[in-house]
Scaffold this motif. Structure first.
Motif, PDB file in Angstrom:
ATOM      1  N   ALA A 225       7.328  -1.525   1.248  1.00  0.00           N
ATOM      2  CA  ALA A 225       6.296  -0.668   0.660  1.00  0.00           C
ATOM      3  C   ALA A 225       6.989   0.329  -0.256  1.00  0.00           C
ATOM      4  O   ALA A 225       8.208   0.250  -0.453  1.00  0.00           O
ATOM      5  CB  ALA A 225       5.521   0.039   1.766  1.00  0.00           C
TER       6      ALA A 225
ATOM      7  N   SER B  11       1.284   9.249   5.246  1.00  0.00           N
ATOM      8  CA  SER B  11       1.406   7.818   4.936  1.00  0.00           C
ATOM      9  C   SER B  11       2.223   7.077   6.004  1.00  0.00           C
ATOM     10  O   SER B  11       2.086   5.860   6.157  1.00  0.00           O
ATOM     11  CB  SER B  11       2.072   7.644   3.565  1.00  0.00           C
ATOM     12  OG  SER B  11       3.447   7.992   3.632  1.00  0.00           O
TER      13      SER B  11
ATOM     14  N   LEU C  25       2.816   2.758   7.750  1.00  0.00           N
ATOM     15  CA  LEU C  25       3.980   1.955   7.358  1.00  0.00           C
ATOM     16  C   LEU C  25       4.848   1.584   8.564  1.00  0.00           C
ATOM     17  O   LEU C  25       5.380   0.484   8.633  1.00  0.00           O
ATOM     18  CB  LEU C  25       4.834   2.731   6.342  1.00  0.00           C
ATOM     19  CG  LEU C  25       4.082   3.219   5.097  1.00  0.00           C
ATOM     20  CD1 LEU C  25       4.998   4.061   4.206  1.00  0.00           C
ATOM     21  CD2 LEU C  25       3.532   2.023   4.309  1.00  0.00           C
TER      22      LEU C  25
ATOM     23  N   GLU D 166      -1.228   4.453   0.710  1.00  0.00           N
ATOM     24  CA  GLU D 166      -0.445   3.729   1.713  1.00  0.00           C
ATOM     25  C   GLU D 166      -1.308   3.356   2.926  1.00  0.00           C
ATOM     26  O   GLU D 166      -0.982   2.440   3.684  1.00  0.00           O
ATOM     27  CB  GLU D 166       0.784   4.539   2.124  1.00  0.00           C
ATOM     28  CG  GLU D 166       1.922   4.484   1.115  1.00  0.00           C
ATOM     29  CD  GLU D 166       1.609   5.182  -0.205  1.00  0.00           C
ATOM     30  OE1 GLU D 166       1.538   4.469  -1.237  1.00  0.00           O
ATOM     31  OE2 GLU D 166       1.426   6.423  -0.226  1.00  0.00           O
TER      32      GLU D 166
END
Ligand code: SF4
Ligand code: SF4
Lengths: 292, 210
Positions: A16, A32, A36, A279
């Motif tokens: 990412a 974010s 992730l 994200e």
């Protein structure tokens, strides 16, 4: 498992990308992270992307490490000469960063300090060369280092570049200079990757992570078609976006479908998700691609 | 050819503030061909300065303005120079410095010197060489990447070109696409297979040679 291990494992690798804040406020960055962590193999941190002043890539890379994510330090040739680049890389290694993505960099004139002096002492290829030397325990001038680096080196490539042959020649130089993985400019068509893989079939075992930017609206697609080099959103996808009642969801779905199709044809080794501040969409994109 | 363009009159007058009696020099070479310091431009400048209330003590077209010994000789016998309080030079930055090095009077540049370029047609110039001290043209199809690529890249193009144009200025061709096409045409694409080392910037900093 970090990026290096993921690349070696043969699994579908997912990276990412986050951008450092313009300022010191880390709220968006911290928000974010839950989207992730545990979902991607590594996270790129952009280096003054678009020649805009922001916090440095190195700083956020270190924060990612502390958060249990494997960072990819992006570094361009625009703002630092060969001394500063090598120093930044040594500093990164000391801080525990293991992955570097070398980029030539957008010109200062397109950024938010257009009168700044563009450096470009090194380009993507010579940054890789420098990093490869550091890995071997020497600097670019051949001087020995006390303690070598151990970076996994990557670079970018633009599958929709015209003329493609020139892009492939440059990719060969990047491989010769040490790149073992490539993250591509955003792709929206399977056909583009077919052409690209055919043109690069002779390049052996380099890993290609296809760039994915989920569309958020038809307007965004039109804007990119007009303004972003190397990006081509096909007309039918544009129409699909324009007709969608929930364009963000439609963009996620289209991204997932493309990813699944690319995997089905064996056209890539994984994906690089550039969600441009969204994200939170990463889990949905992975689910849409059947990778969750 | 050295390409320059005249500064705005307002800026010139600002530099000349407090100086009343002005001597003008032009140059017989690039400045004449490219019209930033030939007979015509010097006469026009003289008229403009007179309109602004200055006195012009004399003019000379140096032949050329960048050969020190010659400039020294020509200035020594230039009528009107003794009476001047300042010299305004209509030449390139080199011509201006050569004049400055051969007089005790304050010297001012009338022009902004832009680049070493090619005359494409009258009034249209293209920058082609940065005098980098280490010429690369032998493997680039005769197209200079140091000058004509906005980033001076030696290892192929950046990702920024669109429709063959440079990311910095859509009016300019991407030098690397031109290089690719030139080499392809000559059957020399292999020249792009070699990784080029970073440049030695000392070569561009030779201040004098014998
Ligand atoms: S490579 Fe250097 S010397 Fe040769 S044309 Fe370009 S700037 Fe001039
Ligand atoms: S677009 Fe072409 S000319 Fe412009 S900076 Fe990139 S490589 Fe150089």
């Amino acid at each position: 498992m970090g990026l290096r291990e993921a690349l070696a494992s043969g699994k579908v690798v997912v990276t990412a990308e986050v951008a450092p804040p313009k300022g010191t406020d880390l709220t968006a960055f911290r928000e974010s992270l839950p989207y992730l962590r545990g979902r991607v193999d590594a996270v790129n941190v952009t280096d003054f992307q678009s020649a805009v002043v922001r916090a440095s890539s190195l700083t956020l890379c270190r924060l990612l490490l502390e958060e249990g994510l494997d960072p990819v330090l992006q570094i361009t040739g625009r703002d630092r000469n060969r001394i500063a680049i090598q120093g930044e890389l040594l500093g990164a290694a000391i801080l525990g960063i293991r992955n570097v993505l070398a980029i030539t960099g957008d010109h200062t004139e397109i950024g938010d300090h257009p009168g700044a002096k563009p450096v470009f002492d090194l380009d993507a290829v010579t940054i890789l060369q420098a990093a490869q030397r550091l890995n071997q325990g020497r600097d670019l001038a051949g001087n020995p280092l006390r303690g070598a680096t151990d970076f996994t080196l990557g670079a970018t490539v633009t599958p929709c570049y015209e003329p493609l042959e020139l892009q492939v020649l440059k990719m060969e130089s990047k491989i010769a200079a040490g790149a073992t993985f490539f993250q591509t400019q955003a792709v929206y068509e399977v056909e583009a990757m077919r052409r690209f893989r055919e043109a690069t079939a002779h390049l052996g075992d380099v890993k290609v992570l296809v760039g994915i930017i989920p569309l958020k609206s038809a307007g965004m697609a039109r804007f990119m078609n007009k303004n972003v080099p190397g990006i081509r959103v096909p007309e039918e996808l544009l129409e699909r976006m324009a007709a969608a009642p929930d364009p963000v969801a439609a963009g996620v779905k289209a991204a997932g479908e493309l990813m699944a199709a690319l995997l089905a044809e064996g056209l890539c080794d994984g994906f690089h998700l550039m969600t441009l501040g969204r994200e939170d969409l990463v889990p949905e994109i992975l689910a849409a691609a059947g990778l969750a | 050819m050295i390409i320059a363009k005249q500064k705005e009159l307002a800026e010139i007058l600002q530099m000349l503030e407090g100086k009343q009696r002005i001597f003008l020099t032009g140059c017989s070479q690039c400045a004449t061909t490219c019209k930033f310091g030939g007979e015509e431009e010097v006469a026009r400048m003289a008229a403009a300065l007179k309109d602004a209330g200055k006195e012009i003590t004399g003019t000379v077209i140096l032949d050329p303005s960048c050969i020190s010994l010659k400039v020294k000789k020509d200035l020594r016998r230039a009528p009107g120079l003794q009476e001047a309080e300042a010299i305004l030079v209509l030449a390139c930055g080199d011509g201006c410095q050569t004049v400055a090095g051969n007089t005790r009077l304050p010297v001012y540049p009338a022009n902004d010197t832009l680049f070493i370029g090619e005359v494409e047609r009258v009034g249209r110039f293209k920058e082609v060489c940065r005098a980098c001290g280490s010429c690369e043209l032998g493997w680039t199809g005769g197209i200079c990447p140091v000058t004509r690529c906005a980033k001076g890249l030696l290892n192929g193009p950046c990702g920024g070109s669109r429709d063959g144009k440079c990311e910095v200025d859509p009016e300019l061709d991407c030098a690397w696409i031109l290089i690719y096409e030139a080499l392809k045409e000559r059957g020399e694409l292999d020249k792009l297979r070699q990784v080029r080392l970073p440049r030695d910037h000392r070569k561009a900093r030779r201040l004098a040679i014998n």
